[in-house]
Design a protein around this motif. Sequence first.
Motif, short mmCIF file in Angstrom:
data_model
loop_
_atom_site.label_atom_id
_atom_site.label_comp_id
_atom_site.label_asym_id
_atom_site.label_seq_id
_atom_site.Cartn_x
_atom_site.Cartn_y
_atom_site.Cartn_z
N ILE A 49 0.86 -1.18 0.00
CA ILE A 49 0.00 0.00 0.00
C ILE A 49 0.90 1.23 0.00
CG2 ILE A 49 -1.86 1.20 1.20
CD1 ILE A 49 -2.52 -1.72 0.22
N ASP A 50 0.57 2.21 -0.85
CA ASP A 50 1.35 3.43 -0.96
C ASP A 50 0.44 4.57 -1.41
OD1 ASP A 50 3.58 5.06 -0.84
OD2 ASP A 50 4.70 4.04 -2.42
N ILE A 51 1.03 5.74 -1.64
CA ILE A 51 0.30 6.87 -2.22
C ILE A 51 0.91 7.15 -3.58
CG2 ILE A 51 -0.36 7.91 -0.01
CD1 ILE A 51 1.98 9.91 -0.41
N ASN A 52 0.15 7.85 -4.44
CA ASN A 52 0.74 8.35 -5.67
C ASN A 52 1.49 9.62 -5.27
OD1 ASN A 52 -1.65 9.86 -5.22
ND2 ASN A 52 -1.77 10.43 -7.37
N ARG A 53 2.74 9.60 -5.43
CA ARG A 53 3.57 10.70 -4.94
C ARG A 53 3.53 11.87 -5.91
NH1 ARG A 53 5.85 8.76 -0.41
NH2 ARG A 53 5.73 6.50 -0.26
N MET A 54 3.03 13.01 -5.41
CA MET A 54 2.93 14.23 -6.20
C MET A 54 4.02 15.18 -5.73
SD MET A 54 -0.98 14.67 -7.02
CE MET A 54 -0.41 16.13 -7.78
N GLY A 55 4.89 15.58 -6.61
CA GLY A 55 5.96 16.48 -6.20
C GLY A 55 6.78 15.84 -5.09
N ILE A 56 6.82 16.49 -3.94
CA ILE A 56 7.61 15.97 -2.82
C ILE A 56 6.72 15.37 -1.74
CG2 ILE A 56 9.60 17.44 -3.27
CD1 ILE A 56 8.63 19.33 -1.08
N ASP A 57 5.47 15.05 -2.07
CA ASP A 57 4.59 14.38 -1.10
C ASP A 57 5.27 13.13 -0.54
OD1 ASP A 57 2.59 16.18 -1.71
OD2 ASP A 57 1.17 14.70 -2.45
N HIS A 58 5.04 12.89 0.73
CA HIS A 58 5.44 11.62 1.32
C HIS A 58 4.51 11.31 2.49
CE1 HIS A 58 7.62 14.33 4.06
NE2 HIS A 58 7.56 13.35 4.93
N ALA A 59 4.48 10.06 2.87
CA ALA A 59 3.64 9.62 3.98
C ALA A 59 4.45 8.66 4.83
CB ALA A 59 2.37 8.94 3.46
#
Length: 134
Positions: A98-108
């Motif tokens: 499970i992850d996120i679609n990374r936009m720019g410098i987004d992180h989780a």
Amino acid sequence: MRILLLGLIMIVCFLGVSCQPADSESVLLQGAVTIGPITPVEKPGEPLIVSPEVFSARKIMIYSGNGNRLIREVAIIQISQGATGYYTAQIAPGMYTIDINRMGIDHADGLPKKISPVADETVTIDVNIDTGIR
């Protein structure tokens, strides 16, 4: 806030949207999502109105267990006009990343995360997306 999110999910379920697994071999993946900061200067205690595009541009990504094949993109639903939302998805038992679609410098923090849910399990993964805006 988490109680509000769970209450909202329960209301949606009671209004006729099926939140039960489609069959006995189904897994419910769900979680609360926060996104921020939204602007370079956010003052604590001030209400923040967040554009719906902030949420529609971001997705929860479900990959195969080794993370090399995209299985599904899941929309994040914004709650009210704030920086909080939620997601839900039905998946089959198995191994996933499970992850996120990374936009720019987004992180989780904590993502990507490997999971191995079994039949009739509910997996809750809350996500705090840091936009990197400072």
